[in-house]
Motif scaffolding. Structure first.
Motif, PDB file in Angstrom:
ATOM      1  N   LEU A 161      48.347  44.583  12.555  1.00 34.29           N
ATOM      2  CA  LEU A 161      49.436  44.055  13.369  1.00 34.29           C
ATOM      3  C   LEU A 161      48.864  43.294  14.564  1.00 34.29           C
ATOM      4  N   ASP A 162      49.520  42.207  14.934  1.00 27.76           N
ATOM      5  CA  ASP A 162      49.087  41.429  16.089  1.00 27.76           C
ATOM      6  C   ASP A 162      50.340  40.845  16.740  1.00 27.76           C
ATOM      7  N   ILE A 163      50.960  41.639  17.623  1.00 27.72           N
ATOM      8  CA  ILE A 163      52.236  41.245  18.208  1.00 27.72           C
ATOM      9  C   ILE A 163      52.194  41.451  19.723  1.00 27.72           C
ATOM     10  N   PRO A 164      51.565  40.525  20.456  1.00 29.27           N
ATOM     11  CA  PRO A 164      51.457  40.720  21.908  1.00 29.27           C
ATOM     12  C   PRO A 164      52.831  40.728  22.581  1.00 29.27           C
ATOM     13  N   SER A 165      52.943  41.501  23.664  1.00 21.17           N
ATOM     14  CA  SER A 165      54.185  41.492  24.431  1.00 21.17           C
ATOM     15  C   SER A 165      54.378  40.106  25.016  1.00 21.17           C
ATOM     16  N   MET A 166      55.641  39.654  25.033  1.00 19.76           N
ATOM     17  CA  MET A 166      55.868  38.324  25.598  1.00 19.76           C
ATOM     18  C   MET A 166      55.778  38.373  27.110  1.00 19.76           C
ATOM     19  N   MET A 167      55.626  39.594  27.663  1.00 23.70           N
ATOM     20  CA  MET A 167      55.603  39.690  29.127  1.00 23.70           C
ATOM     21  C   MET A 167      54.312  40.274  29.672  1.00 23.70           C
ATOM     22  N   TYR A 168      53.213  40.051  28.974  1.00 27.03           N
ATOM     23  CA  TYR A 168      51.950  40.545  29.491  1.00 27.03           C
ATOM     24  C   TYR A 168      50.835  39.587  29.107  1.00 27.03           C
ATOM     25  N   GLY A 169      49.848  39.486  29.958  1.00 29.74           N
ATOM     26  CA  GLY A 169      48.670  38.684  29.626  1.00 29.74           C
ATOM     27  C   GLY A 169      48.862  37.205  29.954  1.00 29.74           C
ATOM     28  N   ASP A 170      47.974  36.429  29.363  1.00 31.60           N
ATOM     29  CA  ASP A 170      47.906  35.009  29.719  1.00 31.60           C
ATOM     30  C   ASP A 170      49.193  34.254  29.412  1.00 31.60           C
ATOM     31  N   ALA A 171      49.819  34.579  28.282  1.00 28.89           N
ATOM     32  CA  ALA A 171      50.992  33.822  27.838  1.00 28.89           C
ATOM     33  C   ALA A 171      52.043  33.731  28.944  1.00 28.89           C
ATOM     34  N   ALA A 172      52.351  34.908  29.552  1.00 24.99           N
ATOM     35  CA  ALA A 172      53.400  34.909  30.580  1.00 24.99           C
ATOM     36  C   ALA A 172      52.792  34.930  31.981  1.00 24.99           C
ATOM     37  N   ASP A 173      51.459  34.974  32.039  1.00 28.32           N
ATOM     38  CA  ASP A 173      50.760  35.094  33.305  1.00 28.32           C
ATOM     39  C   ASP A 173      51.254  36.314  34.103  1.00 28.32           C
ATOM     40  N   MET A 174      51.330  37.434  33.425  1.00 31.24           N
ATOM     41  CA  MET A 174      51.807  38.660  34.088  1.00 31.24           C
ATOM     42  C   MET A 174      50.807  39.794  33.922  1.00 31.24           C
ATOM     43  N   THR A 175      50.741  40.673  34.923  1.00 30.81           N
ATOM     44  CA  THR A 175      49.941  41.888  34.809  1.00 30.81           C
ATOM     45  C   THR A 175      50.872  43.092  34.978  1.00 30.81           C
ATOM     46  N   CYS A 176      50.300  44.279  34.902  1.00 34.93           N
ATOM     47  CA  CYS A 176      51.093  45.507  34.979  1.00 34.93           C
ATOM     48  C   CYS A 176      51.945  45.540  36.257  1.00 34.93           C
ATOM     49  N   VAL A 177      51.324  45.174  37.382  1.00 38.99           N
ATOM     50  CA  VAL A 177      52.032  45.357  38.657  1.00 38.99           C
ATOM     51  C   VAL A 177      53.125  44.322  38.905  1.00 38.99           C
ATOM     52  N   ASP A 178      53.254  43.321  38.023  1.00 41.07           N
ATOM     53  CA  ASP A 178      54.397  42.422  38.153  1.00 41.07           C
ATOM     54  C   ASP A 178      55.694  43.158  37.845  1.00 41.07           C
ATOM     55  N   CYS A 179      55.617  44.136  36.967  1.00 41.89           N
ATOM     56  CA  CYS A 179      56.782  45.002  36.731  1.00 41.89           C
ATOM     57  C   CYS A 179      56.693  46.263  37.577  1.00 41.89           C
ATOM     58  N   HIS A 180      55.485  46.845  37.640  1.00 42.74           N
ATOM     59  CA  HIS A 180      55.306  48.074  38.422  1.00 42.74           C
ATOM     60  C   HIS A 180      55.058  47.688  39.874  1.00 42.74           C
ATOM     61  N   THR A 181      56.103  47.165  40.509  1.00 39.21           N
ATOM     62  CA  THR A 181      55.931  46.560  41.829  1.00 39.21           C
ATOM     63  C   THR A 181      55.801  47.589  42.949  1.00 39.21           C
ATOM     64  N   GLY A 182      56.144  48.867  42.668  1.00 44.49           N
ATOM     65  CA  GLY A 182      56.157  49.860  43.744  1.00 44.49           C
ATOM     66  C   GLY A 182      54.846  50.590  43.933  1.00 44.49           C
ATOM     67  N   VAL A 183      53.809  50.217  43.162  1.00 43.58           N
ATOM     68  CA  VAL A 183      52.585  51.016  43.144  1.00 43.58           C
ATOM     69  C   VAL A 183      52.014  51.264  44.543  1.00 43.58           C
ATOM     70  N   THR A 184      51.948  50.205  45.357  1.00 42.15           N
ATOM     71  CA  THR A 184      51.336  50.398  46.674  1.00 42.15           C
ATOM     72  C   THR A 184      52.178  51.310  47.558  1.00 42.15           C
ATOM     73  N   LYS A 185      53.469  51.463  47.208  1.00 43.10           N
ATOM     74  CA  LYS A 185      54.322  52.366  47.991  1.00 43.10           C
ATOM     75  C   LYS A 185      54.413  53.752  47.353  1.00 43.10           C
ATOM     76  N   GLY A 186      53.646  53.964  46.283  1.00 40.36           N
ATOM     77  CA  GLY A 186      53.631  55.292  45.666  1.00 40.36           C
ATOM     78  C   GLY A 186      54.726  55.497  44.628  1.00 40.36           C
ATOM     79  N   THR A 187      55.517  54.433  44.352  1.00 43.49           N
ATOM     80  CA  THR A 187      56.499  54.539  43.265  1.00 43.49           C
ATOM     81  C   THR A 187      55.917  53.824  42.059  1.00 43.49           C
ATOM     82  N   TYR A 188      55.369  54.608  41.127  1.00 42.34           N
ATOM     83  CA  TYR A 188      54.638  53.986  40.028  1.00 42.34           C
ATOM     84  C   TYR A 188      55.555  53.491  38.927  1.00 42.34           C
TER      85      TYR A 188
END
Ligand code: HEC
Ligand code: HEC
Ligand code: HEC
Ligand code: HEC
Ligand code: HEC
Ligand code: HEC
Ligand code: HEC
Ligand code: HEC
Length: 386
Positions: A251-278
């Motif tokens: 299988l090779d089905i990358p998420s449309m919302m991660y990596g180079d294609a969308a230019d997104m990383t984990c913390v683009d969704c997990h925006t609260g990390v620095t405030k302790g809301t993971y």
């Protein structure tokens, strides 16, 4: 009078013997039934009756735990392996009963709120969760392992038990439960016990956030060798693999919302990390997609994946039982085992991602399809070995 009875017995020695044997067997049976009944969670519930988590709610919290689901019962953890361990636990039960009658409610709560740190020692957990730990206990347990079928614990022989349940050997595998984590390194280097990290196991409401915070106590500024907070994917190997969308079969089905294609990383969704809301949530979706309908897409993804996982869990239980039957009848199940193990690993992969397919819905569904196909294949293979 007594003499008459003796005389009768002498004259009817065969009948007397039969009656005696029936008596002994009957009472032995009742005793075993009593041992059984008083080991069941329903019995514990009489005195540990609360709902939710924490002191007094031990039965309810167990019922909603992964161990409860997997049929690991109270005395599988609260009694040591072997007949002697079982009897000791039963005697401990008599003490519970005595205490119930003699101490006040407040005293009971006080005891339950401060469980001894060795209540379930680490070696006991390792008996089920590692091969070496199982071997050591089996070699050093005094007396017989079991007399009759009383509980799961006494039948645990690794690696067989682990493989049946699809569990890792936590002391040798370093990809466990979806996280990249080396138990041996951390336990030996920092002298930690299971409870230091698994304080949430079974009875405690501790959250995954509490657990991550425990790691960060060291990993927020540990040495060069250790991953830092920003290295999400190093620890969260399953979630990263789910986002990347490769690794299972071809299988090779990358998420449309991660990596180079969308230019997104984990913390683009997990925006609260620095405030302790993971944790991110459905409200995260509308940070980028303005349409409220994207909240619904989130709900739909989760509901569909969850329903599929539930169905597959039922299939798994059936298959595990059917495999056990075939093994007991000494059929050659080598190939079935291969199919089963692969399917179980893939099912756990989706479960361990923990988002019910939100990270990469298309990939998650595709994997669950392969799991279903493999389970069906295993059933067909089983039919042919009978
Ligand atoms: C008759 C009431 C009663 C029943 C039934 C009962 N318990 Fe308890 N339990 C108590 C009381 C009272 C305490 C606190 C005093 C003590 O430690 O004995 C307790 C404490 C405990 C503790 C903590 C001991 C400690 O040292 O911290 C465990 C573990 C436990 N029970 C498990 C069980 C299990 C498992 C069952 C079912 C097989 C069970 N209990 C059934 C009354 C009961
Ligand atoms: C997977 C192992 C496991 C199973 C199964 C399990 N327990 Fe426990 N239990 C523990 C551990 C570990 C503790 C120590 C406290 C903690 O870490 O939360 C504990 C603590 C307790 C305590 C002490 C008070 C408290 O709330 O901490 C009681 C009472 C108890 N368990 C009863 C039960 C009963 C009743 C069942 C079955 C319905 C059960 N346990 C099933 C592992 C287990
Ligand atoms: C009788 C064997 C047995 C014992 C004893 C046991 N476990 Fe487990 N454990 C299991 C099984 C089976 C599962 C699989 C549940 C599933 O299918 O997800 C499991 C799952 C787990 C998980 C993953 C699921 C979760 O709840 O997060 C952890 C962590 C865990 N065990 C830790 C422990 C710890 C810590 C102890 C000791 C206090 C312990 N176990 C004692 C059999 C056991
Ligand atoms: C320093 C923290 C730490 C300690 C100490 C620790 N664990 Fe873990 N354990 C983890 C992490 C992290 C995971 C990965 C799963 C997760 O993310 O919760 C894990 C996962 C597990 C799993 C799940 C494996 C699976 O296949 O799903 C089991 C079982 C387990 N640990 C048992 C134990 C036992 C038994 C001990 C004590 C001998 C122990 N752990 C000590 C942190 C710890
Ligand atoms: C007591 C401090 C401490 C705690 C708590 C701790 N770690 Fe570590 N961890 C370290 C150190 C120090 C290293 C580097 C060790 C080395 O490379 O020799 C390390 C290394 C690692 C590594 C890289 C090594 C490897 O396994 O490949 C990972 C991943 C890791 N830790 C995950 C975790 C997770 C997940 C938790 C929480 C469940 C955790 N750690 C809790 C101190 C800690
Ligand atoms: C040192 C290892 C480590 C690193 C680095 C790390 N985490 Fe975690 N994280 C954990 C562990 C362990 C847990 C607990 C998992 C469990 O119990 O299932 C966790 C839990 C979480 C949870 C679940 C929280 C909850 O309460 O539901 C989220 C979300 C999360 N992490 C996101 C992230 C993100 C995003 C990053 C990167 C910014 C990150 N983590 C970095 C180890 C780590
Ligand atoms: C940080 C911004 C961001 C967040 C947060 C986000 N997305 Fe996206 N999403 C994108 C981008 C960028 C694309 C790719 C757009 C494209 O290729 O057309 C995308 C594409 C999509 C698509 C497919 C194309 C479309 O527009 O219908 C769906 C469905 C989607 N996202 C749903 C969600 C859901 C559900 C959530 C919440 C879990 C979410 N998104 C959170 C940025 C985001
Ligand atoms: C499109 C947005 C999005 C991206 C990108 C994303 N996440 Fe998530 N993640 C979520 C949402 C939403 C949840 C909560 C899902 C839920 O509650 O069902 C979540 C949950 C999690 C959890 C908790 C899982 C559990 O067991 O409860 C972890 C850990 C996590 N993400 C890690 C990561 C890591 C690591 C990455 C990067 C490799 C990543 N996420 C990328 C949206 C995202």
């Amino acid at each position: 009078m007594l003499k008459n009875v003796f005389d009768w017995c002498k004259q009817h020695i065969v009948i007397f013997t039969i009656i005696s044997v029936v008596f002994v067997v009957f009472f032995g049976f009742i005793n075993i039934q009593i041992l059984h009944m008083t080991s069941e969670p329903e019995f514990c519930h009489l005195c540990h009756p609360a709902q939710g988590f924490g002191p007094l709610a031990e039965v309810d919290s167990w019922e909603h735990s992964a161990h409860g689901d997997a049929g690991v019962s109270c005395l599988d953890c609260h009694g040591r392996p072997g007949v002697v361990g079982y009897m000791k636990a039963k005697i401990g039960g008599l003490r519970d009963t005595y205490m119930q009658l003699t101490i006040s409610k407040e005293e009971k709560l006080e005891i339950l709120s401060n469980p001894h740190e060795d209540l379930v020692p680490s070696w006991h957990c390792l008996y089920c969760h590692s091969d070496e730990g199982n071997k050591t206990v089996r070699e050093t347990t005094k007396g017989p392992m079991k007399v009759v079928n009383m509980r799961m614990l006494d039948d645990v022989v690794n690696p067989d038990f682990r493989e049946r349940k699809g569990l890792a050997d936590i002391m040798t595998d370093d990809f466990v439960g979806g996280t990249h984590f080396d138990h041996t390194l951390h336990i030996e280097e920092f002298d930690l016990t299971c409870r230091d990290c698994h304080f949430g196991v079974v009875h405690n409401p501790a959250t995954a956030t509490d657990r991550m915070n425990f790691c960060l106590a060291c990993h927020a500024d540990a040495g060069d060798d250790a991953p830092q907070v920003a290295d999400c994917g190093v620890c969260h190997e399953a979630q990263k693999a789910m986002n990347v969308g490769t690794g299972i079969g071809d299988l090779d089905i990358p998420s449309m919302m991660y990596g180079d294609a969308a230019d997104m990383t984990c913390v683009d969704c997990h925006t609260g990390v620095t405030k302790g809301t993971y944790r991110a949530s459905s409200s995260t979706c509308t940070d980028c997609h303005e349409d409220e309908a994207y909240n619904e897409i989130f709900e739909e993804w989760a509901a569909e994946t969850n329903a599929r996982i539930d169905k597959l869990k039922e299939m798994r239980v059936e298959l595990e039982a059917a495999l056990a039957d075939a093994d007991a009848a000494k059929r050659d199940t080598t190939e079935v085992w291969k199919t089963y193990s692969q399917a179980l690993r893939n099912l756990k992969f989706v479960r361990n991602d923990g988002t019910n397919g939100v990270h990469n819905n298309e990939y998650a569904i595709a994997i669950l399809e392969t799991v279903k196909a493999d389970f069906k294949k295993a059933f067909t293979q089983l039919d042919s070995v009978w």
